[in-house]
Design an enzyme around this catalytic site. Structure first.
Site, short mmCIF file in Angstrom:
data_model
loop_
_atom_site.label_atom_id
_atom_site.label_comp_id
_atom_site.label_asym_id
_atom_site.label_seq_id
_atom_site.Cartn_x
_atom_site.Cartn_y
_atom_site.Cartn_z
NE ARG A 183 -3.10 -0.12 3.18
CZ ARG A 183 -4.10 0.37 3.64
NH1 ARG A 183 -5.38 -0.30 3.38
NH2 ARG A 183 -4.15 1.10 4.59
NE ARG A 218 -2.95 15.36 -6.75
CZ ARG A 218 -3.95 14.80 -7.72
NH1 ARG A 218 -3.51 14.59 -9.01
NH2 ARG A 218 -4.89 14.72 -7.37
CG HIS A 250 -0.72 16.11 -12.26
ND1 HIS A 250 -1.77 15.65 -11.25
CD2 HIS A 250 -0.85 15.51 -13.54
CE1 HIS A 250 -2.45 14.86 -11.95
NE2 HIS A 250 -1.94 14.50 -13.25
CB SER A 259 10.25 1.11 4.11
OG SER A 259 10.35 -0.20 4.54
N GLY A 260 7.70 1.48 6.13
CA GLY A 260 7.45 1.88 7.64
C GLY A 260 8.64 1.26 8.50
CB SER A 261 9.88 -2.34 8.88
OG SER A 261 10.39 -2.62 7.53
CB THR A 312 13.87 -3.84 7.37
OG1 THR A 312 12.61 -4.31 7.72
CG2 THR A 312 14.32 -3.33 8.88
CB SER A 326 -4.18 1.69 8.47
OG SER A 326 -4.61 0.39 7.98
CD GLU A 379 -0.35 1.05 4.80
OE1 GLU A 379 0.26 -0.21 4.78
OE2 GLU A 379 -1.64 1.18 4.78
CG ASP A 413 -1.87 14.41 -1.24
OD1 ASP A 413 -1.24 14.28 -2.35
OD2 ASP A 413 -2.97 14.12 -1.09
#
Length: 194
Positions: A56, A67, A70, A96-98, A100, A158, A161, A169
């Protein structure tokens, strides 16, 4: 799976939406704005921008790539068949959250060897990916393996992400404000083969 009445479903949905919004508000308040601001000149001065992420997070980075396109920037998604080789003067934007995820770490290693700069968005500043970065922005969100519910009540990664989406944004909005191109001009770059 239990079945609820329409009224109870509406209340549950409203409650969950409030949880998500409150968690994102808290994350935004805890964000190191200085680290986020430092990304902007790296994007502005990059010859080309490459984005990479898995799952995700990867989808969110693709949205950010659109974007940035654009705005008239040259942007590529790592792994697409038309993505060229990265080189000095380019920027790799990695999420990457981790910090790794092996494919993302490998992409960052190759970018560094090629002389490109690397921007990392992660939940941690101490990871193999962060060690390769020119700039790291830490989102104080739960990693996908964190099931304790202390940082986030949401499933898996979640909140991270969502935070990546909102941060990128906001960076786009800031870059657009600096650029000053009217929205109808940006729209001319929007895909028309859909």
């Amino acid at each position: 799976m239990s079945t609820l009445t329409s009224d109870k479903l509406s209340l549950a949905l409203q409650d969950n939406l409030q949880v998500i919004l409150q968690e994102n508000q808290r994350l935004a308040q805890q964000l190191d704005l200085g680290a986020a601001v430092a990304i902007i000149p790296l994007i502005q001065h990059a010859e080309r921008i490459f984005v990479v992420g898995a799952g995700r997070t990867g989808l969110i980075l693709k949205a950010a790539a659109m974007r940035l396109m654009h705005l008239g920037l040259t942007v590529f998604v790592v792994g697409e068949t038309t993505t060229p080789a990265i080189k000095a003067g380019d920027l790799l934007l990695a999420g990457s959250g981790s910090g790794t995820t092996s494919t993302i770490v490998k992409a960052a290693e190759k970018a560094v060897v090629a002389g490109a700069q690397v921007v990392v968005i992660s939940t941690t500043a101490t990871s193999p990916l962060a060690a390769l970065a020119t700039q790291v922005v830490v989102l104080p969100a739960a990693q996908k393996q964190d099931h304790g519910g202390e940082i986030s009540k949401q499933y898996a990664g979640s909140l991270f992400e969502q935070g990546v989406l909102l941060l990128l944004d906001a960076i786009f909005q800031t870059l657009w404000g600096l650029d000053g191109t009217p929205a109808p001009e940006l729209w001319k770059r929007h895909a028309n083969l859909e």
